[in-house]
Design a protein around this motif. Structure first.
Motif, PDB file in Angstrom:
ATOM      1  N   THR A  86      -4.249  12.443   4.009  1.00 53.57           N
ATOM      2  CA  THR A  86      -3.743  12.103   2.589  1.00 53.57           C
ATOM      3  C   THR A  86      -3.710  10.674   2.238  1.00 53.57           C
ATOM      4  OG1 THR A  86      -2.707  14.369   2.809  1.00 53.57           O
ATOM      5  CG2 THR A  86      -2.072  13.124   1.160  1.00 53.57           C
ATOM      6  N   LEU A  87      -4.077  10.201   1.332  1.00 52.13           N
ATOM      7  CA  LEU A  87      -3.800   9.096   0.559  1.00 52.13           C
ATOM      8  C   LEU A  87      -2.942   9.275  -0.511  1.00 52.13           C
ATOM      9  CD1 LEU A  87      -7.896   8.096   0.284  1.00 52.13           C
ATOM     10  CD2 LEU A  87      -6.015   7.404   1.967  1.00 52.13           C
ATOM     11  N   ARG A  88      -1.943   8.446  -0.521  1.00 57.58           N
ATOM     12  CA  ARG A  88      -0.776   8.309  -1.631  1.00 57.58           C
ATOM     13  C   ARG A  88      -0.844   7.216  -2.282  1.00 57.58           C
ATOM     14  NH1 ARG A  88       0.908  10.993   3.006  1.00 57.58           N
ATOM     15  NH2 ARG A  88       1.850  13.012   2.882  1.00 57.58           N
ATOM     16  N   PHE A  89      -0.849   7.397  -3.514  1.00 51.73           N
ATOM     17  CA  PHE A  89      -0.780   6.226  -4.635  1.00 51.73           C
ATOM     18  C   PHE A  89       0.532   6.518  -5.429  1.00 51.73           C
ATOM     19  CE2 PHE A  89      -5.013   7.161  -3.471  1.00 51.73           C
ATOM     20  CZ  PHE A  89      -5.927   6.098  -3.349  1.00 51.73           C
ATOM     21  N   GLU A  90       1.436   5.455  -5.571  1.00 50.30           N
ATOM     22  CA  GLU A  90       2.567   5.490  -6.483  1.00 50.30           C
ATOM     23  C   GLU A  90       2.967   4.115  -6.671  1.00 50.30           C
ATOM     24  OE1 GLU A  90       5.690   6.808  -3.247  1.00 50.30           O
ATOM     25  OE2 GLU A  90       4.845   8.368  -4.097  1.00 50.30           O
ATOM     26  N   PRO A  91       3.774   3.732  -7.775  1.00 47.24           N
ATOM     27  CA  PRO A  91       3.237   4.237  -8.866  1.00 47.24           C
ATOM     28  C   PRO A  91       1.890   3.285  -9.394  1.00 47.24           C
ATOM     29  CG  PRO A  91       4.930   2.604  -9.457  1.00 47.24           C
ATOM     30  CD  PRO A  91       4.803   2.781  -7.916  1.00 47.24           C
ATOM     31  N   ILE A  92       1.178   4.035 -10.315  1.00 48.30           N
ATOM     32  CA  ILE A  92      -0.074   3.159 -10.744  1.00 48.30           C
ATOM     33  C   ILE A  92       0.035   2.873 -12.316  1.00 48.30           C
ATOM     34  CG2 ILE A  92      -2.596   3.239 -11.044  1.00 48.30           C
ATOM     35  CD1 ILE A  92      -2.577   5.284  -8.667  1.00 48.30           C
ATOM     36  N   ALA A  93       0.146   1.987 -12.784  1.00 46.12           N
ATOM     37  CA  ALA A  93       0.498   1.531 -14.291  1.00 46.12           C
ATOM     38  C   ALA A  93      -0.580   1.853 -15.033  1.00 46.12           C
ATOM     39  CB  ALA A  93       0.989   0.044 -14.330  1.00 46.12           C
ATOM     40  N   ASP A  94      -0.553   2.190 -16.263  1.00 44.55           N
ATOM     41  CA  ASP A  94      -1.683   2.468 -17.111  1.00 44.55           C
ATOM     42  C   ASP A  94      -2.530   1.300 -17.237  1.00 44.55           C
ATOM     43  OD1 ASP A  94      -3.247   4.098 -19.005  1.00 44.55           O
ATOM     44  OD2 ASP A  94      -2.623   2.502 -20.685  1.00 44.55           O
ATOM     45  N   GLY A  95      -4.045   1.521 -17.056  1.00 44.03           N
ATOM     46  CA  GLY A  95      -4.892   0.196 -16.897  1.00 44.03           C
ATOM     47  C   GLY A  95      -5.214  -0.253 -15.318  1.00 44.03           C
ATOM     48  N   GLU A  96      -4.391   0.243 -14.595  1.00 41.27           N
ATOM     49  CA  GLU A  96      -4.445  -0.549 -13.192  1.00 41.27           C
ATOM     50  C   GLU A  96      -5.541   0.372 -12.410  1.00 41.27           C
ATOM     51  OE1 GLU A  96      -1.468  -2.036  -9.782  1.00 41.27           O
ATOM     52  OE2 GLU A  96      -0.744  -0.167 -11.009  1.00 41.27           O
ATOM     53  N   ALA A  97      -5.969  -0.255 -11.508  1.00 42.18           N
ATOM     54  CA  ALA A  97      -6.863   0.557 -10.159  1.00 42.18           C
ATOM     55  C   ALA A  97      -6.471   0.156  -9.085  1.00 42.18           C
ATOM     56  CB  ALA A  97      -8.230  -0.125 -10.643  1.00 42.18           C
ATOM     57  N   VAL A  98      -6.314   1.003  -8.150  1.00 43.06           N
ATOM     58  CA  VAL A  98      -5.931   0.766  -6.870  1.00 43.06           C
ATOM     59  C   VAL A  98      -6.853   1.593  -5.829  1.00 43.06           C
ATOM     60  CG1 VAL A  98      -3.989   1.258  -5.194  1.00 43.06           C
ATOM     61  CG2 VAL A  98      -3.377   0.832  -7.594  1.00 43.06           C
ATOM     62  N   SER A  99      -7.308   0.742  -4.869  1.00 46.38           N
ATOM     63  CA  SER A  99      -8.357   1.381  -3.548  1.00 46.38           C
ATOM     64  C   SER A  99      -7.799   1.474  -2.349  1.00 46.38           C
ATOM     65  CB  SER A  99      -9.466   0.329  -3.642  1.00 46.38           C
ATOM     66  OG  SER A  99     -10.032   0.246  -4.868  1.00 46.38           O
ATOM     67  N   ARG A 100      -8.305   2.536  -1.656  1.00 45.67           N
ATOM     68  CA  ARG A 100      -7.620   2.549  -0.334  1.00 45.67           C
ATOM     69  C   ARG A 100      -9.083   3.070   0.460  1.00 45.67           C
ATOM     70  NH1 ARG A 100      -3.596   2.239  -2.413  1.00 45.67           N
ATOM     71  NH2 ARG A 100      -1.218   2.628  -1.701  1.00 45.67           N
ATOM     72  N   SER A 101      -9.260   2.753   1.692  1.00 43.30           N
ATOM     73  CA  SER A 101     -10.276   3.241   2.665  1.00 43.30           C
ATOM     74  C   SER A 101      -9.989   4.781   3.129  1.00 43.30           C
ATOM     75  CB  SER A 101     -10.319   2.258   3.781  1.00 43.30           C
ATOM     76  OG  SER A 101     -10.780   1.077   3.453  1.00 43.30           O
ATOM     77  N   PHE A 102     -11.025   5.476   3.353  1.00 45.29           N
ATOM     78  CA  PHE A 102     -10.730   6.903   4.199  1.00 45.29           C
ATOM     79  C   PHE A 102     -11.792   6.976   5.060  1.00 45.29           C
ATOM     80  CE2 PHE A 102     -13.670   7.598   0.715  1.00 45.29           C
ATOM     81  CZ  PHE A 102     -14.289   8.731   1.026  1.00 45.29           C
ATOM     82  N   ARG A 103     -11.380   8.150   5.906  1.00 44.98           N
ATOM     83  CA  ARG A 103     -12.447   8.625   6.755  1.00 44.98           C
ATOM     84  C   ARG A 103     -12.942   9.855   6.627  1.00 44.98           C
ATOM     85  NH1 ARG A 103      -9.803  10.345  11.254  1.00 44.98           N
ATOM     86  NH2 ARG A 103      -7.801  10.677  10.022  1.00 44.98           N
ATOM     87  N   ILE A 104     -14.136  10.038   7.118  1.00 48.33           N
ATOM     88  CA  ILE A 104     -14.883  11.297   6.890  1.00 48.33           C
ATOM     89  C   ILE A 104     -14.994  11.994   8.332  1.00 48.33           C
ATOM     90  CG2 ILE A 104     -16.982  12.611   6.239  1.00 48.33           C
ATOM     91  CD1 ILE A 104     -17.435  10.427   4.093  1.00 48.33           C
ATOM     92  N   VAL A 105     -14.392  13.342   8.360  1.00 49.60           N
ATOM     93  CA  VAL A 105     -14.275  13.628   9.915  1.00 49.60           C
ATOM     94  C   VAL A 105     -15.327  14.786   9.985  1.00 49.60           C
ATOM     95  CG1 VAL A 105     -12.923  14.629  11.618  1.00 49.60           C
ATOM     96  CG2 VAL A 105     -11.991  12.694  10.370  1.00 49.60           C
ATOM     97  N   SER A 106     -15.347  15.637   8.927  1.00 54.83           N
ATOM     98  CA  SER A 106     -16.070  16.988   8.719  1.00 54.83           C
ATOM     99  C   SER A 106     -16.095  17.296   7.217  1.00 54.83           C
ATOM    100  CB  SER A 106     -15.169  18.185   9.374  1.00 54.83           C
ATOM    101  OG  SER A 106     -14.229  18.420   8.752  1.00 54.83           O
ATOM    102  N   ASP A 107     -16.992  18.273   6.895  1.00 50.72           N
ATOM    103  CA  ASP A 107     -17.074  18.687   5.766  1.00 50.72           C
ATOM    104  C   ASP A 107     -15.971  19.003   4.785  1.00 50.72           C
ATOM    105  OD1 ASP A 107     -19.870  18.232   6.636  1.00 50.72           O
ATOM    106  OD2 ASP A 107     -20.375  20.261   6.182  1.00 50.72           O
ATOM    107  N   ALA A 108     -15.824  18.597   3.539  1.00 49.98           N
ATOM    108  CA  ALA A 108     -14.670  18.767   2.848  1.00 49.98           C
ATOM    109  C   ALA A 108     -14.656  18.413   1.167  1.00 49.98           C
ATOM    110  CB  ALA A 108     -13.297  18.244   3.490  1.00 49.98           C
TER     111      ALA A 108
END
Length: 130
Positions: free
Chosen positions: A59-81
């Motif tokens: 689970t990737l958690r993002f908080e808070p994100i202001a209007d107009g802002e962009a935030v990135s995170r890396s994630f893994r792929i373990v299976s189909d989902a």
């Protein structure tokens, strides 16, 4: 003779060091190319108080994100989902969607989630570098 042997040893060590650095550089470049990245962009007109993007294994958690802002995170792929998206805007509007799909063996995915006016959630997905 000893000077020649010493020079040969130094040359060998220098060559080994250069080869090692090249291998590390190649590994880093490959890892960056194959990394999966998820970006959340807030265009809702309100602050995103919280947002969770879930896959069964992460689970990737993002908080808070202001209007107009962009935030990135890396994630893994373990299976189909698919991605389960839940969150809340500052005015209490609930965000909820189940979109996109990843398949085991995929890599270099660029997933973009845009939260628009009224809490509309849009997901775009493509290979990174396109």
């Amino acid at each position: 003779m000893a000077a020649v042997a010493g020079l040969t040893r130094r040359s060998f060590l220098a060559l080994a060091a250069v080869a090692g650095l090249a291998a590390i550089g190649t590994g880093v470049a490959f890892r960056e190319h194959t990394r999966n990245e998820l970006t959340v962009t807030n265009r809702s007109g309100r602050t995103i108080v919280s947002l969770e993007v879930s896959l069964p294994w992460e689970t990737l958690r993002f908080e808070p994100i202001a209007d107009g802002e962009a935030v990135s995170r890396s994630f893994r792929i373990v299976s189909d989902a698919h991605f389960a998206i839940e969150g809340e805007l500052a005015d209490g509007t609930r965000l909820r969607a189940a979109e996109g799909y990843v398949t085991n063996g995929q890599y270099g995915e660029a997933v973009r989630i845009e939260v628009g006016p009224g809490g509309a959630v849009h997901l775009r997905q493509q290979r990174r570098g396109r």
